[in-house]
Write an enzyme that holds these catalytic residues in place. Structure first.
Site, PDB file in Angstrom:
ATOM      1  N   HIS A  45       7.354  28.253  40.647  1.00 19.77           N
ATOM      2  CA  HIS A  45       7.022  29.209  39.588  1.00 19.77           C
ATOM      3  C   HIS A  45       7.299  28.656  38.208  1.00 19.77           C
ATOM      4  CE1 HIS A  45       6.285  32.315  42.490  1.00 19.77           C
ATOM      5  NE2 HIS A  45       7.504  32.247  42.975  1.00 19.77           N
ATOM      6  N   HIS A  83      14.856  27.832  32.241  1.00 15.84           N
ATOM      7  CA  HIS A  83      13.521  27.590  32.767  1.00 15.84           C
ATOM      8  C   HIS A  83      12.491  27.972  31.716  1.00 15.84           C
ATOM      9  CE1 HIS A  83      14.339  31.845  33.680  1.00 15.84           C
ATOM     10  NE2 HIS A  83      13.056  31.998  33.406  1.00 15.84           N
ATOM     11  N   HIS A 111       8.279  29.381  30.638  1.00 16.36           N
ATOM     12  CA  HIS A 111       7.007  30.043  30.921  1.00 16.36           C
ATOM     13  C   HIS A 111       6.004  29.514  29.905  1.00 16.36           C
ATOM     14  CE1 HIS A 111       8.983  33.070  33.538  1.00 16.36           C
ATOM     15  NE2 HIS A 111       9.984  32.908  32.693  1.00 16.36           N
ATOM     16  N   GLU A 120       6.328  35.097  27.187  1.00 13.74           N
ATOM     17  CA  GLU A 120       6.343  36.395  27.860  1.00 13.74           C
ATOM     18  C   GLU A 120       6.530  37.521  26.848  1.00 13.74           C
ATOM     19  OE1 GLU A 120       7.141  35.878  32.352  1.00 13.74           O
ATOM     20  OE2 GLU A 120       9.103  35.901  31.340  1.00 13.74           O
ATOM     21  N   HIS A 134      13.947  30.395  28.734  1.00 15.30           N
ATOM     22  CA  HIS A 134      14.973  31.385  29.062  1.00 15.30           C
ATOM     23  C   HIS A 134      16.230  30.678  29.556  1.00 15.30           C
ATOM     24  CE1 HIS A 134      11.613  34.565  29.894  1.00 15.30           C
ATOM     25  NE2 HIS A 134      11.861  34.402  28.611  1.00 15.30           N
ATOM     26  N   THR A 181      11.959  39.005  34.608  1.00 16.71           N
ATOM     27  CA  THR A 181      10.505  39.049  34.439  1.00 16.71           C
ATOM     28  C   THR A 181       9.780  38.514  35.676  1.00 16.71           C
ATOM     29  OG1 THR A 181      10.361  36.845  33.410  1.00 16.71           O
ATOM     30  CG2 THR A 181      10.769  38.732  31.954  1.00 16.71           C
TER      31      THR A 181
END
Length: 508
Positions: free
Chosen positions: A84, A109, A111, A122, A135, A216
């Site tokens: 992910h 990590h 996104h 996000e 994050h 999230t």
């Protein structure tokens, strides 16, 4: 398998946690998460859109305090692809202080969007989505022995979020991105030498959003105290593409590799929540500045110094202007200090800034020095000084009280005020003033500069910007090199002065 070890495995690899496979798109996409993860359809979900009407200033929000973030190069961190996201393990001695509890670090990590669409943050700011978001996940170590136990507790997690934009190369991110080809497929891991994690964060840790939210990603527990920093960090396009093109969400042995991209959840309902902010603003009132980041503001200056002025003059410039009148001047913040003393200190510091030419003959040197200070602020000058409109008004009022003529005021407008406004603008404290634009255009061809000046003046008058004697009001707020369509789409995204930014979450 002992239950504690099982929980740890489920948290480390949430793709298989709590009962089912999940993705961001398709039959297992976020619209179907609730089938196996009921909390994903519950209240207080994240991420959210930070809208001005939802924000409340809280003077008790202090700068974020980081402890033991500077790791030794002898320490080994694990960089992994969990299907992910790309995730970097963090030692638990790293922690946050100044919160109701001590929160110890677990991992960080990312996104991101895709190579064709660098929009994957996000959280959003008034609808604006950044290229990516980092994050940094922490757990409440005062109450819980590990993140596995803390994960579903209402006070279990604290996550710091950092918006990422594509711009300048960022050496700190190369500390782990240089290993990213070694984790191309899901489940792969490599060891990374420790480094100063603080360097991944914005320079200012005192400007942020704060709210209660959730993970999230599944299982979407509403257990996160979010801190979302206002100011983004930048990475180069090459660094962004390392995230958006190298990784796969599938295992190496699968015949058809699946690219790992677009790994962000859409914004969620507010559910009557209020977002606290650590920076003071008059939300929705005149005098607010654009949401443009420091990088975009530098692009504005570069465009004025080196761009095609004819194209700018031919464009619909009124869309680049704030539709609000200038906020009435206020002097209450300076009541405890004589205005002449305040201005004397500001001017003295201004003259000490290396390379500043107060004769107005060296626009390039002004740009160079302002660019260098744009991320760190003006040393020795307080927030009142950086709020250009307030400073300029108070100085003008004081001079008019003690001098019958306005020659000194005009001299300041020609030499000192444009440079102060430029610094204030690059530090996201004020809009760019028309007089400052004229100051920057002095090195450009006369005909082109005059054409742009006339277009700006006409647009400014059309929107009834109130002049300050002969000094025009805020003129240009967003000129970022985007296409005209993008400029028009984003020109209404206005947020207040003195803003701080970014979020928190568990993952993946």
């Amino acid at each position: 398998m002992p239950i504690s070890l099982l929980i740890t495995v489920l948290i480390a690899f949430p793709l298989s946690s709590s009962g089912g496979k999940w993705t961001y798109e398709g039959p297992d996409g976020e619209h179907h998460w609730t089938r196996n993860y009921p909390f994903c359809g519950g209240a207080f979900q994240s991420p959210i859109n930070f809208q001005p009407e939802l924000l409340r200033f809280d003077p008790n929000l202090l700068p974020i305090q980081l402890q033991d973030y500077n790791l030794s190069s002898k320490e080994q961190l694990t960089l992994s692809n969990n299907g992910h996201s790309v995730q970097l393990s963090l030692p638990s001695r790293m922690h946050l202080a100044g919160l109701p509890y001590q929160y110890s670090a677990a991992q960080l990590h990312f996104h991101w969007g895709s190579s064709n669409m660098p929009a994957g943050s996000e959280h959003t700011v008034n609808g604006k989505q950044f290229a990516a978001e980092m994050h940094l996940v922490h757990f409440n170590s005062d109450k819980y022995p590990n993140i596995s136990i803390a994960l579903d507790k209402s006070d279990g997690l604290a996550v710091m979020g950092v918006f990422i934009e594509v711009g300048e190369h960022n050496p700190a991110f190369n500390q782990f991105l240089k290993y990213i080809k070694g984790i191309k497929y899901k489940g792969q891991k490599v060891q990374v030498a420790g480094f100063n994690i603080r360097e991944l964060l914005p320079a200012r840790l005192d400007e942020y959003y704060r709210y209660d939210g959730s993970l999230t990603t599944p299982p979407c527990y509403p257990s996160v105290l979010w801190t979302v920093f206002r100011n983004p960090v930048s990475i180069s396009l090459r660094q962004y593409l390392d995230l958006a093109t190298v990784l796969c969400s599938s295992h190496a042995q699968e015949s058809a590799p699946k690219p790992l991209l677009g790994n962000y959840r859409k914004t969620q309902l507010m559910d009557n929540r209020v977002v606290l902010v650590s920076f003071q603003q008059s939300w929705g009132l005149p005098g607010t500045t654009s949401v443009a980041s420091p990088m975009q503001r530098r692009q504005v200056i570069q465009q004025l110094l080196n761009g095609d002025l004819a194209d700018l003059a031919d464009g619909e410039l009124h869309h680049l202007l704030p539709k609000l009148q200038r906020k009435p001047w206020a002097v209450k913040k300076l009541r405890n200090k004589p205005v002449q003393q305040h201005f004397g200190e500001v001017t003295e510091q201004h003259q000490k800034n290396k390379g500043i030419d107060t004769t107005g003959n060296n626009q390039q040197s002004v740009w160079k020095n302002s660019h260098a200070s744009s991320s760190g602020g003006m040393s020795g000058i307080n927030d009142d000084a950086l709020c250009f409109i307030s400073l300029e008004k108070n100085v003008s009022v004081w001079i008019r009280r003690h001098h019958e003529n306005t020659q000194m005021i005009q001299a300041l407008r020609k030499a000192v005020f444009p440079e102060l406004n430029l610094k204030s603008y690059l530090n996201c404290r004020s809009d760019l003033d028309l007089q400052t634009i004229r100051y920057l255009l002095r090195s450009r061809p006369t005909d082109e500069a005059n054409e742009l000046d006339q277009a700006l003046t006409k647009a400014s008058q059309k929107h009834k910007q109130k002049p300050m004697t002969q000094y025009q009001g805020s003129a240009l707020t967003k000129l970022t090199g985007q296409t005209q369509a993008a400029v028009l789409k984003n020109s209404h995204n206005m947020v207040p002065t003195n803003h701080r930014l970014q979020p928190m979450e568990w993952e993946d």
